[in-house]
Design a protein around this motif. Structure first.
Motif, PDB file in Angstrom:
ATOM      1  N   ASP A 183       0.833  -1.207   0.000  1.00 32.11           N
ATOM      2  CA  ASP A 183       0.000   0.000   0.000  1.00 32.11           C
ATOM      3  C   ASP A 183       0.866   1.254   0.000  1.00 32.11           C
ATOM      4  O   ASP A 183       1.595   1.503   0.961  1.00 32.11           O
ATOM      5  CB  ASP A 183      -0.906   0.008   1.244  1.00 32.11           C
ATOM      6  CG  ASP A 183      -1.920  -1.133   1.222  1.00 32.11           C
ATOM      7  OD1 ASP A 183      -2.571  -1.303   0.189  1.00 32.11           O
ATOM      8  OD2 ASP A 183      -2.063  -1.832   2.235  1.00 32.11           O
ATOM      9  N   GLY A 196       0.684   1.412   7.243  1.00 34.61           N
ATOM     10  CA  GLY A 196       1.506   0.259   7.619  1.00 34.61           C
ATOM     11  C   GLY A 196       1.005  -0.468   8.850  1.00 34.61           C
ATOM     12  O   GLY A 196       1.473  -1.546   9.187  1.00 34.61           O
ATOM     13  N   VAL A 197       0.032   0.116   9.519  1.00 33.36           N
ATOM     14  CA  VAL A 197      -0.471  -0.446  10.782  1.00 33.36           C
ATOM     15  C   VAL A 197      -1.622  -1.421  10.489  1.00 33.36           C
ATOM     16  O   VAL A 197      -2.440  -1.181   9.600  1.00 33.36           O
ATOM     17  CB  VAL A 197      -0.935   0.724  11.696  1.00 33.36           C
ATOM     18  CG1 VAL A 197      -1.556   0.218  12.975  1.00 33.36           C
ATOM     19  CG2 VAL A 197       0.243   1.633  11.996  1.00 33.36           C
ATOM     20  N   ARG A 242      -5.072  -3.830  10.633  1.00 38.08           N
ATOM     21  CA  ARG A 242      -6.481  -3.408  10.666  1.00 38.08           C
ATOM     22  C   ARG A 242      -6.965  -3.127  12.091  1.00 38.08           C
ATOM     23  O   ARG A 242      -7.501  -2.060  12.386  1.00 38.08           O
ATOM     24  CB  ARG A 242      -7.344  -4.495  10.012  1.00 38.08           C
ATOM     25  CG  ARG A 242      -8.718  -4.022   9.626  1.00 38.08           C
ATOM     26  CD  ARG A 242      -9.504  -5.169   9.004  1.00 38.08           C
ATOM     27  NE  ARG A 242      -8.824  -5.740   7.853  1.00 38.08           N
ATOM     28  CZ  ARG A 242      -9.134  -6.919   7.307  1.00 38.08           C
ATOM     29  NH1 ARG A 242     -10.120  -7.632   7.795  1.00 38.08           N
ATOM     30  NH2 ARG A 242      -8.463  -7.368   6.269  1.00 38.08           N
ATOM     31  N   SER A 244      -1.191  -6.130   4.985  1.00 36.68           N
ATOM     32  CA  SER A 244      -2.589  -6.260   4.550  1.00 36.68           C
ATOM     33  C   SER A 244      -3.001  -7.695   4.267  1.00 36.68           C
ATOM     34  O   SER A 244      -2.335  -8.415   3.526  1.00 36.68           O
ATOM     35  CB  SER A 244      -2.809  -5.418   3.296  1.00 36.68           C
ATOM     36  OG  SER A 244      -4.091  -5.680   2.776  1.00 36.68           O
ATOM     37  N   LYS A 245      -4.140  -8.065   4.845  1.00 36.36           N
ATOM     38  CA  LYS A 245      -4.707  -9.387   4.573  1.00 36.36           C
ATOM     39  C   LYS A 245      -5.311  -9.435   3.174  1.00 36.36           C
ATOM     40  O   LYS A 245      -5.612 -10.501   2.655  1.00 36.36           O
ATOM     41  CB  LYS A 245      -5.765  -9.724   5.637  1.00 36.36           C
ATOM     42  CG  LYS A 245      -5.136  -9.898   7.006  1.00 36.36           C
ATOM     43  CD  LYS A 245      -6.156 -10.150   8.090  1.00 36.36           C
ATOM     44  CE  LYS A 245      -5.407 -10.296   9.421  1.00 36.36           C
ATOM     45  NZ  LYS A 245      -6.286 -10.250  10.574  1.00 36.36           N
ATOM     46  N   ASN A 246      -5.490  -8.282   2.566  1.00 37.82           N
ATOM     47  CA  ASN A 246      -6.022  -8.216   1.201  1.00 37.82           C
ATOM     48  C   ASN A 246      -4.914  -8.278   0.147  1.00 37.82           C
ATOM     49  O   ASN A 246      -5.202  -8.252  -1.056  1.00 37.82           O
ATOM     50  CB  ASN A 246      -6.811  -6.912   1.003  1.00 37.82           C
ATOM     51  CG  ASN A 246      -8.089  -6.880   1.829  1.00 37.82           C
ATOM     52  OD1 ASN A 246      -8.994  -7.680   1.614  1.00 37.82           O
ATOM     53  ND2 ASN A 246      -8.151  -5.996   2.811  1.00 37.82           N
TER      54      ASN A 246
HETATM   55  C1  BG6 Z   1      -1.196  -1.808   5.400  1.00 38.65           C
HETATM   56  C2  BG6 Z   1      -1.829  -0.451   5.215  1.00 38.65           C
HETATM   57  O1  BG6 Z   1      -0.490  -2.148   4.236  1.00 38.65           O
HETATM   58  O2  BG6 Z   1      -2.196  -2.801   5.625  1.00 38.65           O
HETATM   59  C3  BG6 Z   1      -2.717  -0.116   6.405  1.00 38.65           C
HETATM   60  O3  BG6 Z   1      -0.818   0.535   5.086  1.00 38.65           O
HETATM   61  C4  BG6 Z   1      -3.717  -1.234   6.617  1.00 38.65           C
HETATM   62  O4  BG6 Z   1      -3.354   1.112   6.174  1.00 38.65           O
HETATM   63  C5  BG6 Z   1      -3.001  -2.568   6.787  1.00 38.65           C
HETATM   64  O5  BG6 Z   1      -4.503  -0.983   7.783  1.00 38.65           O
HETATM   65  C6  BG6 Z   1      -3.948  -3.737   6.968  1.00 38.65           C
HETATM   66  O6  BG6 Z   1      -4.693  -3.895   5.800  1.00 38.65           O
HETATM   67  P1  BG6 Z   1      -5.956  -4.846   5.643  1.00 38.65           P
HETATM   68  O7  BG6 Z   1      -6.173  -4.871   4.149  1.00 38.65           O
HETATM   69  O8  BG6 Z   1      -5.567  -6.205   6.173  1.00 38.65           O
HETATM   70  O9  BG6 Z   1      -7.082  -4.257   6.409  1.00 38.65           O
END
Ligand code: BG6
Ligand code: MG
Length: 215
Positions: A10, A45-46, A48, A117-119
């Protein structure tokens, strides 16, 4: 000589940071908290759940919700976020990134994704660049998110490299701290690292080589 590069997702590979902000500010508003872009810098970077905790604390509402309610709020934010990113595609890769991935591959440099990120796996697929990555950290398996070094330590393990053999690329302060905690050199994109660029357009193979000399 550098043998691997570990990228944040991200804000480094694609600009999903804006969508995270939109989804968080929408949810925060629903529970009576206003957040702005300046505060949002702290969320980059933090994870969810930690992002939600930070928002609740910012709005002095940290004791107003049960764990189950917090989980429901985080899920709601994520559902909105998934809606916002459903149409992202190759056109959303930040400038210069795909050319850099190609050049790294051509030079036999290993590539990992070190995202909180889990996404992340879904996003890589949508962007059509998953084949460049030798290893993708599974955020579901990581106990401590950035600024803890765990994500980058896991990525190094996945690439089978020592910290001095790889560099990390990040756009968030928490990410730079995590890279340093893993014992690696950090390239900052619009944030202060060991080697800095203002945008991904400036993030060339030469910059990676320059950073590796700092190792
Ligand atoms: C990080 C983002 O890469 O992923 C954060 O910088 C985000 O803003 C974190 O909260 C967790 O992401 P997700 O997709 O698992 O909610
Ligand atoms: Mg980032």
């Amino acid at each position: 000589m550098v043998k691997g590069v570990i990228f944040d997702l991200d804000g480094v590979i694609t600009d999903t940071a804006g969508y995270h902000f939109l989804a968080w500010s929408h949810l925060a508003k629903e529970i009576g908290i206003e957040i702005d872009e300046e505060f949002n810098e702290k969320l980059k970077g933090v994870s969810r759940m930690e992002s939600l905790e930070a928002i609740l604390k910012y709005g002095n509402k940290e004791n107003e919700f049960t764990w189950e309610e917090k989980e429901a709020l985080a899920t709601k934010k994520n559902e909105h976020y998934k809606e916002l990113i459903q149409n992202i595609s190759k056109k959303d890769i930040l400038p210069g990134i795909e050319a850099l991935l190609k050049e790294l591959k051509a030079n036999n440099i290993k590539i990992a994704l070190g995202s909180a990120s889990k996404n992340a796996p879904v996003i890589l697929k949508q962007l059509g660049i998953e084949e460049y990555f030798d290893y993708v950290v599974d955020a579901n398996q990581i106990k401590n998110s950035k600024p803890a070094p765990d994500i980058f330590i896991d990525a190094l393990k996945g690439l089978n490299l020592k910290p001095e053999e790889a560099v990390g690329v990040e756009d968030a302060e928490a990410g730079i701290e995590a890279i340093h905690g893993a014992g690696m050199v950090a390239i900052g994109v619009g944030v202060n690292g060991d080697v800095n660029v203002n945008s991904t357009e400036e993030l060339t193979y030469d910059v990676i080589l320059r950073a590796s000399k700092v190792c």
